[in-house]
Design a protein around this motif. Structure first.
Motif, PDB file in Angstrom:
ATOM      1  N   UNK A 124       1.246  -1.369   0.019  1.00 18.94           N
ATOM      2  CA  UNK A 124      -0.124   0.079   0.143  1.00 18.94           C
ATOM      3  C   UNK A 124       1.065   1.268  -0.297  1.00 18.94           C
ATOM      4  N   UNK A 125       0.454   1.617  -0.890  1.00 24.92           N
ATOM      5  CA  UNK A 125       1.330   3.157  -1.047  1.00 24.92           C
ATOM      6  C   UNK A 125       0.206   4.306  -0.441  1.00 24.92           C
ATOM      7  N   UNK A 126       0.957   5.261   0.539  1.00 25.46           N
ATOM      8  CA  UNK A 126      -0.505   6.592   1.199  1.00 25.46           C
ATOM      9  C   UNK A 126       0.014   7.570   0.628  1.00 25.46           C
ATOM     10  N   UNK A 127      -1.256   8.383  -0.006  1.00 26.65           N
ATOM     11  CA  UNK A 127      -1.020   9.287  -0.652  1.00 26.65           C
ATOM     12  C   UNK A 127      -1.856  10.637  -0.435  1.00 26.65           C
ATOM     13  N   UNK A 128      -1.673  11.537  -0.197  1.00 29.06           N
ATOM     14  CA  UNK A 128      -1.963  12.781   1.025  1.00 29.06           C
ATOM     15  C   UNK A 128      -3.147  13.712   0.198  1.00 29.06           C
ATOM     16  N   UNK A 129      -3.552  13.155  -1.505  1.00 29.78           N
ATOM     17  CA  UNK A 129      -4.214  13.762  -2.803  1.00 29.78           C
ATOM     18  C   UNK A 129      -4.491  13.245  -3.777  1.00 29.78           C
ATOM     19  N   UNK A 130      -5.276  13.450  -4.308  1.00 25.48           N
ATOM     20  CA  UNK A 130      -6.166  12.108  -5.280  1.00 25.48           C
ATOM     21  C   UNK A 130      -5.196  12.447  -6.492  1.00 25.48           C
ATOM     22  N   UNK A 131      -5.269  13.817  -7.161  1.00 28.01           N
ATOM     23  CA  UNK A 131      -4.440  13.639  -8.188  1.00 28.01           C
ATOM     24  C   UNK A 131      -3.178  12.822  -8.722  1.00 28.01           C
ATOM     25  N   UNK A 132      -1.869  12.532  -7.265  1.00 33.52           N
ATOM     26  CA  UNK A 132      -1.083  11.321  -7.628  1.00 33.52           C
ATOM     27  C   UNK A 132      -1.490  10.649  -7.755  1.00 33.52           C
ATOM     28  N   UNK A 133      -2.561   9.796  -6.953  1.00 34.78           N
ATOM     29  CA  UNK A 133      -2.982   8.247  -6.610  1.00 34.78           C
ATOM     30  C   UNK A 133      -3.307   8.280  -8.175  1.00 34.78           C
ATOM     31  N   UNK A 134      -4.220   9.250  -9.255  1.00 34.85           N
ATOM     32  CA  UNK A 134      -4.729   9.030 -10.730  1.00 34.85           C
ATOM     33  C   UNK A 134      -3.156   8.988 -11.695  1.00 34.85           C
ATOM     34  N   UNK A 135      -2.529   9.599 -11.054  1.00 37.23           N
ATOM     35  CA  UNK A 135      -1.704   9.851 -12.006  1.00 37.23           C
ATOM     36  C   UNK A 135      -0.512   8.473 -11.719  1.00 37.23           C
ATOM     37  N   UNK A 136      -0.150   8.151 -10.913  1.00 36.61           N
ATOM     38  CA  UNK A 136       0.205   6.264 -10.288  1.00 36.61           C
ATOM     39  C   UNK A 136      -0.446   5.433 -11.016  1.00 36.61           C
ATOM     40  N   UNK A 137      -1.542   5.258 -11.122  1.00 37.02           N
ATOM     41  CA  UNK A 137      -2.735   4.445 -11.635  1.00 37.02           C
ATOM     42  C   UNK A 137      -2.529   4.465 -13.342  1.00 37.02           C
ATOM     43  N   UNK A 138      -2.342   5.474 -13.873  1.00 33.92           N
ATOM     44  CA  UNK A 138      -2.553   6.173 -15.243  1.00 33.92           C
ATOM     45  C   UNK A 138      -0.590   5.355 -15.634  1.00 33.92           C
ATOM     46  N   UNK A 139       0.219   5.723 -15.019  1.00 27.02           N
ATOM     47  CA  UNK A 139       1.134   5.297 -15.160  1.00 27.02           C
ATOM     48  C   UNK A 139       1.978   3.509 -14.986  1.00 27.02           C
ATOM     49  N   UNK A 140       0.218   2.982 -14.251  1.00 28.92           N
ATOM     50  CA  UNK A 140       1.273   1.626 -13.918  1.00 28.92           C
ATOM     51  C   UNK A 140       2.023   2.053 -12.410  1.00 28.92           C
ATOM     52  N   UNK A 141       2.112   3.015 -12.014  1.00 27.75           N
ATOM     53  CA  UNK A 141       2.370   2.301 -10.472  1.00 27.75           C
ATOM     54  C   UNK A 141       1.804   1.213  -9.811  1.00 27.75           C
ATOM     55  N   UNK A 142       0.481   1.530  -9.875  1.00 29.41           N
ATOM     56  CA  UNK A 142      -0.721   1.387  -8.516  1.00 29.41           C
ATOM     57  C   UNK A 142      -1.379   0.666  -9.231  1.00 29.41           C
ATOM     58  N   UNK A 143      -1.966  -0.387  -8.527  1.00 30.18           N
ATOM     59  CA  UNK A 143      -3.236  -1.224  -9.836  1.00 30.18           C
ATOM     60  C   UNK A 143      -5.147  -0.926  -9.131  1.00 30.18           C
ATOM     61  N   UNK A 144      -4.527  -0.246  -7.964  1.00 33.13           N
ATOM     62  CA  UNK A 144      -5.974  -0.117  -7.892  1.00 33.13           C
ATOM     63  C   UNK A 144      -6.125   1.476  -6.648  1.00 33.13           C
ATOM     64  N   UNK A 145      -7.164   2.017  -6.937  1.00 33.44           N
ATOM     65  CA  UNK A 145      -6.968   3.439  -5.967  1.00 33.44           C
ATOM     66  C   UNK A 145      -8.676   2.949  -5.432  1.00 33.44           C
ATOM     67  N   UNK A 146      -8.948   3.110  -4.063  1.00 31.20           N
ATOM     68  CA  UNK A 146      -9.512   2.594  -3.333  1.00 31.20           C
ATOM     69  C   UNK A 146     -11.375   3.240  -3.591  1.00 31.20           C
ATOM     70  N   UNK A 147     -10.708   4.881  -3.231  1.00 39.27           N
ATOM     71  CA  UNK A 147     -11.928   6.247  -3.407  1.00 39.27           C
ATOM     72  C   UNK A 147     -11.468   6.623  -4.213  1.00 39.27           C
ATOM     73  N   UNK A 148     -12.386   7.219  -5.011  1.00 35.69           N
ATOM     74  CA  UNK A 148     -12.533   8.428  -6.296  1.00 35.69           C
ATOM     75  C   UNK A 148     -13.508   9.110  -6.161  1.00 35.69           C
ATOM     76  N   UNK A 149     -12.893  10.780  -6.186  1.00 37.38           N
ATOM     77  CA  UNK A 149     -14.142  11.515  -6.146  1.00 37.38           C
ATOM     78  C   UNK A 149     -14.804  11.870  -7.194  1.00 37.38           C
ATOM     79  N   UNK A 150     -16.121  11.836  -7.387  1.00 40.33           N
ATOM     80  CA  UNK A 150     -16.896  11.613  -9.177  1.00 40.33           C
ATOM     81  C   UNK A 150     -15.415  13.149  -9.872  1.00 40.33           C
ATOM     82  N   UNK A 151     -15.258  14.152  -9.737  1.00 42.28           N
ATOM     83  CA  UNK A 151     -15.570  15.176 -10.416  1.00 42.28           C
ATOM     84  C   UNK A 151     -13.843  14.876 -10.781  1.00 42.28           C
ATOM     85  N   UNK A 152     -12.881  13.712  -9.905  1.00 49.13           N
ATOM     86  CA  UNK A 152     -11.505  13.514 -10.376  1.00 49.13           C
ATOM     87  C   UNK A 152     -11.988  12.433 -11.313  1.00 49.13           C
TER      88      UNK A 152
END
Length: 144
Positions: free
Chosen positions: A102-130
């Motif tokens: 598990x990698x801890x992030x303080x904001x959603x944007x780095x999580x999205x970038x990590x998902x798109x870049x293949x560094x993570x497989x799952x984001x558990x909660x995703x705000x609708x606007x994001x």
């Protein structure tokens, strides 16, 4: 636990003094003052204030997690992440992955970038606007 005074105040309204009894090495008995449908959550590991620990526990819960589940804590770094390995002594079916991280992030944007870049497989909660940019990405599956 991290905030034991908070946990005690929650239980004070549920249990009278002496209403908890060790039955055997694997069983704890609770006598409630009244029915309470939330009680299983209140004493579950999902509620960090109520994890049952051995009487001789020395503290430092975050780095010496003592559990009986399908995984064991391998490494924990505050504000960075945690990794777990399969617990070969687990009483149930063995976990399929041998290891998970598990990698801890303080904001959603780095999580999205990590998902798109293949560094993570799952984001558990995703705000609708994001989620707008991810909704049209054929490589991303959004499960609601």
């Amino acid at each position: 636990p991290a905030n034991s005074s908070n946990a005690l105040s929650v239980f004070r309204g549920l249990l009278q003094k002496g209403a908890i009894r060790k039955v055997d090495d694997h069983t704890v008995e609770f006598h409630l003052d009244a029915p309470n449908g939330n009680f299983p959550y209140m004493v579950s590991s999902d509620n960090y204030n109520a994890i049952i620990l051995p009487a001789n526990y020395k503290g430092d819960f975050e780095t010496t997690f003592d559990g009986t589940g399908p995984f064991k804590l391998e490494r924990y770094t505050p504000k960075v992440g945690a990794s777990f390995v399969r617990n070969e002594d687990y009483w149930g079916e063995k976990a399929l992955p041998e290891r998970t991280e598990f990698i801890f992030y303080t904001d959603i944007q780095p999580q999205i970038l990590a998902l798109q870049g293949g560094q993570v497989d799952i984001i558990s909660l995703l705000p609708v606007p994001s989620s707008v940019g991810l909704a049209n990405d054929p490589n991303i599956e959004i499960v609601s």
